[in-house]
Design an enzyme around this catalytic site. Structure first.
Site, short mmCIF file in Angstrom:
data_model
loop_
_atom_site.label_atom_id
_atom_site.label_comp_id
_atom_site.label_asym_id
_atom_site.label_seq_id
_atom_site.Cartn_x
_atom_site.Cartn_y
_atom_site.Cartn_z
N ASP A 42 0.96 -1.42 -0.14
CA ASP A 42 0.44 0.43 -0.23
C ASP A 42 0.87 1.64 -0.39
OD1 ASP A 42 1.00 -0.10 2.48
OD2 ASP A 42 -1.01 0.08 3.47
N SER A 43 1.58 0.84 0.41
CA SER A 43 3.05 2.40 0.00
C SER A 43 3.17 3.20 -1.56
CB SER A 43 4.63 1.68 -0.59
OG SER A 43 4.99 0.70 -1.10
N ASP A 81 -0.63 -6.59 -0.10
CA ASP A 81 -1.43 -5.70 1.65
C ASP A 81 -2.88 -5.03 1.82
OD1 ASP A 81 0.32 -5.39 3.26
OD2 ASP A 81 1.22 -3.25 2.01
N LYS A 110 -0.81 -9.34 2.95
CA LYS A 110 0.03 -9.13 4.04
C LYS A 110 -1.63 -8.69 4.66
CE LYS A 110 3.75 -5.78 4.18
NZ LYS A 110 3.16 -4.58 4.60
N GLU A 112 -1.36 -5.74 8.77
CA GLU A 112 -0.06 -4.96 9.96
C GLU A 112 -1.09 -4.89 10.81
OE1 GLU A 112 -0.22 -0.54 9.01
OE2 GLU A 112 0.75 -1.13 6.49
N GLU A 179 9.70 -4.38 10.16
CA GLU A 179 9.60 -2.60 9.91
C GLU A 179 10.22 -1.30 11.13
OE1 GLU A 179 7.19 -0.93 7.14
OE2 GLU A 179 7.65 1.01 7.32
O1 KIV Z 1 3.16 -1.28 1.56
C1 KIV Z 1 5.04 -1.78 1.47
O2 KIV Z 1 5.42 -1.49 0.54
C2 KIV Z 1 5.23 -2.20 2.99
C3 KIV Z 1 6.54 -2.57 2.27
C4 KIV Z 1 7.67 -1.24 3.04
C5 KIV Z 1 7.08 -3.92 2.88
O3 KIV Z 1 4.77 -3.01 3.34
#
Ligand code: KIV
Length: 254
Positions: A42-43, A81, A110, A112, A179
Site C-alpha cells: 500500500d506504499s 497488502d 499481508k 499490519e 519495519e
Molecule cells: O507497503 C509496503 O510497501 C510495505 C513494505 C514497505 C513492507 O508494506
C-alpha cells in the site's frame, strides 16, 4: 518461491529477498530478476499516487494494482497488502477484501498489526489464504505514532512487538515483516520464531529484506535514509528525457 519455501529458506539459513511492484512493466522486471517474491504494497499511495501516507489506498486500488502485477509475475509469489481499515470493520468486510485481492491474482496477503483483529487473521489463515504479518513501524498506524519513527526502542514496546510476533506465528502467519525497529530487537525476534522475519530498516539480522521498488532504484525523492539506492533512477530517467527533448529541438529525432 512457494509458501513452504519460506520455512525452508529460514531452516537452511538462506536469506529471502522481496521487492514491491505496482504495475505490469516493473513487475515483469522483478519477475525476470532473482528476487524471491513480490509485494503489492500500500506504499503505492505514496510512490505512485503522491499521497503523504498509505492511508489513502482502498481495496479497489489494491485489487487493480494486484491484477496488473499478477499479469506479469509468473514464477514468484505475489503478496498483496490489505489496505487501511479493511480488516477492522468486521470479518465479512475483511473477507470481502481478501476475496477481491485473491481474485485479482494475490497468492498471499499481508496485513499490519494484530491487536483487535487476531480473529480476522485466524479466519483468513483457516480459509487457506496465506498471511504475512507486519509489525514495528506499521505505516497504517501513523496517526498514533505521530510520524515515521523507530518503534520498540524502550523495554515495554520491545516486549510488546516480540509478544505480537509470537502471536502472529501462533495464528499461522507464514512470515512477518519487521519495519523500523532496533537491530538487536529484530535479531531477538528472528531467533524466537520459526517463521522467517523480513526486515526493512531493521538491521541485518532478519531472515530477509524488503525494499520499495522506487527507493531501491533511487526514483522516489522522499526515500527513507536506511534504503540503499542501487541505481540513480531519478537522474538516469531525467537525463533520458532531457536527451529526448534536446534531440527534438535540434531536429535529431526522428
Ligand atoms: O507497503 C509496503 O510497501 C510495505 C513494505 C514497505 C513492507 O508494506
Amino acid at each position: 518461491m512457494k509458501i513452504a519455501d519460506f520455512y525452508n529458506y529460514k531452516k537452511g539459513s538462506q536469506k529471502i529477498s522481496m521487492v514491491t511492484a505496482y504495475d505490469y512493466t516493473t513487475a515483469k522486471i522483478a519477475d525476470d530478476s532473482n528476487i524471491d517474491c513480490v509485494l503489492v504494497g500500500d506504499s503505492l499511495s505514496m510512490v505512485i499516487y503522491g499521497k503523504r501516507s498509505t492511508l489513502w489506498a482502498s481495496t479497489m486500488v489494491m485489487a487493480m494494482h494486484t491484477s496488473a502485477v499478477a499479469a506479469a509475475v509468473k514464477g514468484k509469489l505475489v503478496i498483496a497488502d490489505m489496505p487501511f481499515l479493511s480488516f477492522r470493520k468486521g470479518p465479512t468486510q475483511a473477507m470481502n477484501c481478501v476475496e477481491k485481492l485473491v481474485k485479482a491474482g494475490a497468492q498471499a496477503i499481508k496485513l499490519e498489526g494484530i491487536d483487535g483483529h487476531k480473529d480476522v487473521i485466524e479466519r483468513i489463515v483457516k480459509s487457506d489464504i496465506p498471511v504475512m504479518g507486519h509489525l514495528g513501524l506499521t505505516p497504517q498506524s501513523i496517526r498514533r505514532f505521530g510520524g515515521y519513527k523507530i518503534q520498540g526502542k524502550d523495554k515495554n514496546s520491545a516486549q510488546k512487538i516480540l509478544k505480537q510476533t509470537k502471536s502472529l506465528e501462533h495464528c499461522g502467519c507464514f512470515a512477518i515483516v519487521l519495519e523500523c525497529i532496533p537491530q538487536d530487537l529484530a535479531k531477538k525476534i528472528t531467533h524466537s520464531v520459526k517463521i522467517p522475519t523480513i526486515g526493512i530498516g531493521a538491521g541485518p539480522h532478519t531472515d530477509g529484506q524488503v525494499l520499495v521498488f522506487h527507493d531501491l532504484l533511487g526514483m522516489y525523492p522522499q526515500s527513507p535514509s536506511f534504503a540503499k539506492k542501487y541505481l540513480d533512477g531519478y537522474g538516469l530517467i531525467k537525463n533520458a528525457l532531457d536527451d529526448f527533448d534536446r534531440d527534438i529541438k535540434r531536429g535529431n529525432y526522428p
